[in-house]
Design an enzyme around this catalytic site. Sequence first.
Site, PDB file in Angstrom:
ATOM      1  N   GLY A  31     -47.054 -40.691 -74.058  1.00  0.00           N
ATOM      2  CA  GLY A  31     -48.168 -40.299 -74.924  1.00  0.00           C
ATOM      3  C   GLY A  31     -49.016 -41.479 -75.353  1.00  0.00           C
ATOM      4  N   HIS A  34     -54.288 -43.435 -72.806  1.00  0.00           N
ATOM      5  CA  HIS A  34     -55.488 -44.271 -72.711  1.00  0.00           C
ATOM      6  C   HIS A  34     -56.003 -44.174 -71.274  1.00  0.00           C
ATOM      7  CE1 HIS A  34     -52.832 -47.126 -70.739  1.00  0.00           C
ATOM      8  NE2 HIS A  34     -52.062 -47.192 -71.819  1.00  0.00           N
ATOM      9  N   GLY A  36     -55.682 -45.993 -68.777  1.00  0.00           N
ATOM     10  CA  GLY A  36     -54.675 -46.332 -67.764  1.00  0.00           C
ATOM     11  C   GLY A  36     -53.887 -45.092 -67.366  1.00  0.00           C
ATOM     12  N   HIS A  37     -53.447 -44.322 -68.362  1.00  0.00           N
ATOM     13  CA  HIS A  37     -52.736 -43.063 -68.085  1.00  0.00           C
ATOM     14  C   HIS A  37     -53.666 -42.089 -67.363  1.00  0.00           C
ATOM     15  CE1 HIS A  37     -50.504 -44.312 -71.902  1.00  0.00           C
ATOM     16  NE2 HIS A  37     -49.519 -44.181 -71.046  1.00  0.00           N
ATOM     17  N   GLN A  61     -34.789 -45.676 -74.388  1.00  0.00           N
ATOM     18  CA  GLN A  61     -35.263 -46.869 -73.679  1.00  0.00           C
ATOM     19  C   GLN A  61     -35.774 -47.957 -74.613  1.00  0.00           C
ATOM     20  OE1 GLN A  61     -38.437 -44.599 -71.534  1.00  0.00           O
ATOM     21  NE2 GLN A  61     -39.648 -46.459 -71.839  1.00  0.00           N
ATOM     22  N   GLY A 148     -47.591 -46.435 -62.988  1.00  0.00           N
ATOM     23  CA  GLY A 148     -48.547 -47.537 -63.018  1.00  0.00           C
ATOM     24  C   GLY A 148     -47.906 -48.864 -62.625  1.00  0.00           C
ATOM     25  N   ASP A 151     -46.326 -51.513 -65.230  1.00  0.00           N
ATOM     26  CA  ASP A 151     -44.878 -51.689 -65.433  1.00  0.00           C
ATOM     27  C   ASP A 151     -44.248 -51.894 -64.058  1.00  0.00           C
ATOM     28  OD1 ASP A 151     -44.503 -50.919 -68.473  1.00  0.00           O
ATOM     29  OD2 ASP A 151     -45.932 -49.518 -67.624  1.00  0.00           O
ATOM     30  N   SER A 187     -50.412 -48.615 -74.744  1.00  0.00           N
ATOM     31  CA  SER A 187     -50.391 -47.831 -75.985  1.00  0.00           C
ATOM     32  C   SER A 187     -50.127 -48.732 -77.185  1.00  0.00           C
ATOM     33  CB  SER A 187     -49.300 -46.757 -75.911  1.00  0.00           C
ATOM     34  OG  SER A 187     -49.524 -45.942 -74.790  1.00  0.00           O
ATOM     35  N   ARG A 188     -49.433 -49.847 -76.948  1.00  0.00           N
ATOM     36  CA  ARG A 188     -49.098 -50.740 -78.064  1.00  0.00           C
ATOM     37  C   ARG A 188     -50.278 -51.607 -78.502  1.00  0.00           C
ATOM     38  NH1 ARG A 188     -44.379 -50.619 -74.994  1.00  0.00           N
ATOM     39  NH2 ARG A 188     -42.483 -50.031 -76.129  1.00  0.00           N
TER      40      ARG A 188
END
Length: 284
Positions: A31, A34, A36-37, A61, A148, A151, A187-188
Site C-alpha cells: 500500500g 506511488h 513506482g507501484h 517482514q 520492482g 527491491d 512509501s517511506r
Amino acid sequence: MNTCTTIEELKSTIHASKTKGKRVGFVPTMGALHPGHASLIEQAAQACEEVVVSIFVNPTQFNNREDFETYPLTIDKDLEVAQRAGATVVFAPHVEELYGGDLAVAPVDYGRLTSSYEGQKRTGHFDGVVAVVRKLFSAVEADSAFFGKKDLQQLAVIRRLAEEEFVGLEIIGCTLIRESDGLAMSSRNVRLVGESRQTALVLHGWLNQIKKEACNQGDIQTALRAIESEAAEMEGVELEYIDVVNGASFEPLHDGPVDPEAFAIVAAEVGGVRLIDNCALACS
Ligand code: AMP
C-alpha cells in the site's frame, strides 16, 4: 474494480476469469501506492486481462517494530491509484486472513540471497517476505507476477521461490521509478522531513559515481572506500552498505563490473529513515 478481503472471495473471482480464458497478473504491495507501484500495475495491465493488486502491510517482514507501526496507510487513495493504473481486483486481507493468528514464519535459506546485504542487516526480513509471498502466490494463482527492481535482492529471492515452489509462474522485474531529482520512489519517503529529503539524494549520487567509475574502467573498490569515508563524516546519514554485486546471485564483484549483470547497491538511514537504492552498471 473488485475489492476482496478474503481468500475465498478472491479465488472465486479469479476462477471465474480463468474459465473465460483471461490471463491473470499479480502485483503484491504494502500500500501507500506511488507512481513506482502504478508502473508495475500498468505493466501488468498491458500483459494481462485480470490484474490483481494486493495491499497488505506484512507484519512478519519488519525487523523494526516502529517501522511497522508507522508504515503509511492510505487505503482510499490506494484504491484510486490502483484502479487508474489498470487493476481489476484489489485484495486487501486482514492479518488473520493470511496468518490465522500465528505470526511465526519458517526460516528461509537461499544462501547469499537471503543471508547477505538486506538479509544480513534486517534479520528475518526475507523469512517474512517469502512467507507472505508464498501465501499470496497460492491464493492468487497468477500467470505472471510483477516486482520492482527497486527491491533488487527481493526480486532475486522471489525468482528463487518461484523456481522452487511455483513452477510456471512468470516473474517480471520492472524498472525502478525515481522522483525527478533522482530519489528512488518509496512509501517511506513521506517520512523524510526537513533537510533529510535533500540529504537523501546522496544515495543516488553515490550510485552515479560508481557507475561513472565503472564506465571509465576506473577503480571501483577505491571509489567504494571513498564513499564509505565520505558517509562516515556526514551528519544524519548512517551508511549500512554500498557494494557492487551480480544482480541475480548477489555475489560481490570485487574485480570490477565486467559482468553485464553488475549492479551497485546501497542502503542507508537518512534522518532515521531507512532507504535502499541500486543501479545497473552496464554502460551503453
Ligand atoms: P512495497 O509496497 O514497498 O512492498 O512494494 C511493492 C512493489 O512495488 C515491490 O515489487 C517493489 O519493488 C515495487 N516498488 C516500490 N517502489 C518502487 C519504485 N520506485 N519503482 C519500481 N517499483 C517499485
